[in-house]
Design a protein around this motif. Structure first.
Motif, PDB file in Angstrom:
ATOM      1  N   ASN A  68     -19.357 -24.900  28.921  1.00  0.00           N
ATOM      2  CA  ASN A  68     -19.492 -26.076  29.782  1.00  0.00           C
ATOM      3  C   ASN A  68     -20.823 -26.767  29.547  1.00  0.00           C
ATOM      4  OD1 ASN A  68     -17.070 -25.540  31.064  1.00  0.00           O
ATOM      5  ND2 ASN A  68     -17.979 -24.793  32.945  1.00  0.00           N
ATOM      6  N   ARG A  69     -20.795 -28.080  29.525  1.00  0.00           N
ATOM      7  CA  ARG A  69     -22.012 -28.903  29.564  1.00  0.00           C
ATOM      8  C   ARG A  69     -22.163 -29.303  31.019  1.00  0.00           C
ATOM      9  NH1 ARG A  69     -25.092 -32.912  30.397  1.00  0.00           N
ATOM     10  NH2 ARG A  69     -26.016 -34.188  28.798  1.00  0.00           N
ATOM     11  N   VAL A  70     -23.312 -28.976  31.625  1.00  0.00           N
ATOM     12  CA  VAL A  70     -23.522 -29.149  33.055  1.00  0.00           C
ATOM     13  C   VAL A  70     -24.720 -30.069  33.284  1.00  0.00           C
ATOM     14  CG1 VAL A  70     -23.986 -27.907  35.209  1.00  0.00           C
ATOM     15  CG2 VAL A  70     -22.616 -26.823  33.422  1.00  0.00           C
ATOM     16  N   ASP A  71     -24.593 -30.999  34.253  1.00  0.00           N
ATOM     17  CA  ASP A  71     -25.707 -31.900  34.543  1.00  0.00           C
ATOM     18  C   ASP A  71     -26.676 -31.270  35.546  1.00  0.00           C
ATOM     19  OD1 ASP A  71     -24.675 -32.273  37.118  1.00  0.00           O
ATOM     20  OD2 ASP A  71     -24.002 -34.321  36.740  1.00  0.00           O
ATOM     21  N   HIS A  72     -27.705 -32.018  35.930  1.00  0.00           N
ATOM     22  CA  HIS A  72     -28.759 -31.496  36.802  1.00  0.00           C
ATOM     23  C   HIS A  72     -28.271 -31.156  38.207  1.00  0.00           C
ATOM     24  CE1 HIS A  72     -28.678 -35.724  37.880  1.00  0.00           C
ATOM     25  NE2 HIS A  72     -29.386 -35.434  38.949  1.00  0.00           N
ATOM     26  N   LEU A  73     -27.121 -31.674  38.601  1.00  0.00           N
ATOM     27  CA  LEU A  73     -26.552 -31.373  39.913  1.00  0.00           C
ATOM     28  C   LEU A  73     -25.515 -30.257  39.868  1.00  0.00           C
ATOM     29  CD1 LEU A  73     -26.113 -35.034  41.220  1.00  0.00           C
ATOM     30  CD2 LEU A  73     -27.946 -33.401  41.765  1.00  0.00           C
ATOM     31  N   GLY A  74     -25.274 -29.719  38.679  1.00  0.00           N
ATOM     32  CA  GLY A  74     -24.289 -28.651  38.544  1.00  0.00           C
ATOM     33  C   GLY A  74     -22.878 -29.140  38.263  1.00  0.00           C
ATOM     34  N   ARG A  75     -22.742 -30.437  38.042  1.00  0.00           N
ATOM     35  CA  ARG A  75     -21.417 -30.985  37.727  1.00  0.00           C
ATOM     36  C   ARG A  75     -21.091 -30.748  36.261  1.00  0.00           C
ATOM     37  NH1 ARG A  75     -22.939 -36.616  40.419  1.00  0.00           N
ATOM     38  NH2 ARG A  75     -24.285 -36.449  38.609  1.00  0.00           N
ATOM     39  N   VAL A  76     -19.854 -30.355  35.993  1.00  0.00           N
ATOM     40  CA  VAL A  76     -19.416 -30.126  34.620  1.00  0.00           C
ATOM     41  C   VAL A  76     -19.132 -31.473  33.973  1.00  0.00           C
ATOM     42  CG1 VAL A  76     -17.652 -29.067  33.159  1.00  0.00           C
ATOM     43  CG2 VAL A  76     -18.492 -27.844  35.183  1.00  0.00           C
ATOM     44  N   VAL A  77     -19.869 -31.785  32.898  1.00  0.00           N
ATOM     45  CA  VAL A  77     -19.715 -33.039  32.165  1.00  0.00           C
ATOM     46  C   VAL A  77     -18.534 -32.930  31.204  1.00  0.00           C
ATOM     47  CG1 VAL A  77     -20.857 -34.622  30.550  1.00  0.00           C
ATOM     48  CG2 VAL A  77     -22.173 -33.521  32.375  1.00  0.00           C
ATOM     49  N   TRP A  78     -18.439 -31.812  30.510  1.00  0.00           N
ATOM     50  CA  TRP A  78     -17.286 -31.499  29.668  1.00  0.00           C
ATOM     51  C   TRP A  78     -17.144 -29.984  29.595  1.00  0.00           C
ATOM     52  CZ3 TRP A  78     -18.543 -28.469  25.602  1.00  0.00           C
ATOM     53  CH2 TRP A  78     -19.779 -28.620  25.006  1.00  0.00           C
ATOM     54  N   SER A  79     -15.944 -29.567  29.237  1.00  0.00           N
ATOM     55  CA  SER A  79     -15.643 -28.149  29.172  1.00  0.00           C
ATOM     56  C   SER A  79     -14.740 -27.891  27.978  1.00  0.00           C
ATOM     57  CB  SER A  79     -14.939 -27.716  30.467  1.00  0.00           C
ATOM     58  OG  SER A  79     -14.699 -26.332  30.471  1.00  0.00           O
ATOM     59  N   ALA A  80     -14.916 -26.733  27.339  1.00  0.00           N
ATOM     60  CA  ALA A  80     -14.078 -26.359  26.199  1.00  0.00           C
ATOM     61  C   ALA A  80     -13.725 -24.877  26.316  1.00  0.00           C
ATOM     62  CB  ALA A  80     -14.812 -26.614  24.885  1.00  0.00           C
ATOM     63  N   VAL A  81     -12.480 -24.564  26.032  1.00  0.00           N
ATOM     64  CA  VAL A  81     -12.043 -23.176  25.992  1.00  0.00           C
ATOM     65  C   VAL A  81     -12.429 -22.605  24.632  1.00  0.00           C
ATOM     66  CG1 VAL A  81     -10.041 -21.642  26.015  1.00  0.00           C
ATOM     67  CG2 VAL A  81     -10.166 -23.546  27.622  1.00  0.00           C
ATOM     68  N   LEU A  82     -13.023 -21.420  24.635  1.00  0.00           N
ATOM     69  CA  LEU A  82     -13.447 -20.767  23.408  1.00  0.00           C
ATOM     70  C   LEU A  82     -12.370 -19.813  22.915  1.00  0.00           C
ATOM     71  CD1 LEU A  82     -17.102 -19.907  24.505  1.00  0.00           C
ATOM     72  CD2 LEU A  82     -16.341 -21.822  23.089  1.00  0.00           C
ATOM     73  N   PRO A  83     -12.321 -19.552  21.598  1.00  0.00           N
ATOM     74  CA  PRO A  83     -11.293 -18.657  21.067  1.00  0.00           C
ATOM     75  C   PRO A  83     -11.499 -17.194  21.471  1.00  0.00           C
ATOM     76  CG  PRO A  83     -12.778 -19.360  19.317  1.00  0.00           C
ATOM     77  CD  PRO A  83     -13.131 -20.145  20.543  1.00  0.00           C
ATOM     78  N   GLU A  84     -12.711 -16.852  21.879  1.00  0.00           N
ATOM     79  CA  GLU A  84     -13.020 -15.455  22.246  1.00  0.00           C
ATOM     80  C   GLU A  84     -14.298 -15.475  23.076  1.00  0.00           C
ATOM     81  OE1 GLU A  84     -12.520 -11.914  22.926  1.00  0.00           O
ATOM     82  OE2 GLU A  84     -11.185 -12.378  21.261  1.00  0.00           O
ATOM     83  N   ARG A  85     -14.687 -14.341  23.601  1.00  0.00           N
ATOM     84  CA  ARG A  85     -15.889 -14.216  24.427  1.00  0.00           C
ATOM     85  C   ARG A  85     -17.116 -14.700  23.641  1.00  0.00           C
ATOM     86  NH1 ARG A  85     -19.835 -10.284  25.744  1.00  0.00           N
ATOM     87  NH2 ARG A  85     -19.225  -9.065  23.938  1.00  0.00           N
ATOM     88  N   PRO A  86     -18.008 -15.506  24.291  1.00  0.00           N
ATOM     89  CA  PRO A  86     -19.199 -15.992  23.598  1.00  0.00           C
ATOM     90  C   PRO A  86     -20.150 -14.845  23.285  1.00  0.00           C
ATOM     91  CG  PRO A  86     -19.292 -16.571  25.928  1.00  0.00           C
ATOM     92  CD  PRO A  86     -17.951 -15.969  25.678  1.00  0.00           C
ATOM     93  N   GLY A  87     -20.784 -14.918  22.104  1.00  0.00           N
ATOM     94  CA  GLY A  87     -21.695 -13.859  21.687  1.00  0.00           C
ATOM     95  C   GLY A  87     -23.145 -14.290  21.653  1.00  0.00           C
ATOM     96  N   GLY A  88     -23.397 -15.504  21.174  1.00  0.00           N
ATOM     97  CA  GLY A  88     -24.766 -16.009  21.075  1.00  0.00           C
ATOM     98  C   GLY A  88     -24.778 -17.522  21.178  1.00  0.00           C
ATOM     99  N   LEU A  89     -25.867 -18.065  21.691  1.00  0.00           N
ATOM    100  CA  LEU A  89     -26.022 -19.506  21.842  1.00  0.00           C
ATOM    101  C   LEU A  89     -27.484 -19.845  21.597  1.00  0.00           C
ATOM    102  CD1 LEU A  89     -24.844 -22.291  22.760  1.00  0.00           C
ATOM    103  CD2 LEU A  89     -25.488 -21.633  25.095  1.00  0.00           C
TER     104      LEU A  89
END
Length: 168
Positions: A68-89
């Motif tokens: 999720n890309r989240v703004d300063h108020l906690g609102r989700v700007v966009w969201s994407a489903v990942l193919p598997e559990r995230p490992g690193g960012l």
């Protein structure tokens, strides 16, 4: 933390916790940003107006791996489903270039995304689909004037990827 957002600190372990750093230490911002995820990874960066923004990865509804890309108020700007559990960012901020993010997932894939969530590059890690593709460390840094390198530490190997200057 981010150099353009002095005094801001983000931490995650389930919740996305926001802190204000002061001369006397730090204070937790009232309440957590509810970004709809059990957050396991987060990056803090300034949005177009210079306010704090976040790219967060974790498990969404019914444990669906989500970014999720989240703004300063906690609102989700966009969201994407990942193919598997995230490992690193990790974030890449090359001078004069768009801000990019490198994300690995446990299925053995590496993605380079921009702030809008567009995939700019994709690679399969060696051993894709095996339990040895869990990311233990992910880092990125400049290598020369127009090159960036990404270091991926897996269970049984270390990998180094060069980000093509055309992607930056």
């Amino acid at each position: 933390t981010h150099p353009e957002l002095p005094g801001h600190l983000v931490s995650c372990y389930g919740d996305l916790d926001i802190y204000r750093v002061t001369a006397d230490g730090y204070e937790r911002e009232p309440g957590d940003l509810d970004c709809g995820l059990y957050v396991s990874l987060a990056e803090l960066f300034p949005d177009e107006q210079g306010r704090p923004a976040y790219l967060v990865a974790g498990s969404g509804d019914e444990t669906v791996p989500t970014l999720n890309r989240v703004d300063h108020l906690g609102r989700v700007v966009w969201s994407a489903v990942l193919p598997e559990r995230p490992g690193g960012l990790v974030m890449i901020e090359a001078p004069g270039k768009p801000r990019l993010f490198v994300l690995t997932v446990d299925s053995g894939e590496l993605f380079v995304l921009d702030e809008d969530g567009t995939v700019r590059a994709h690679s399969n890690l060696p051993g894709q689909g095996q339990d040895t593709t869990t990311t233990y460390h992910l880092g990125a840094g400049p290598h020369g004037e127009d090159d960036w390198l990404v270091h991926v530490q897996l269970l049984q190997q270390e990998l180094l990827f060069r980000i093509d200057p055309g992607v930056l």
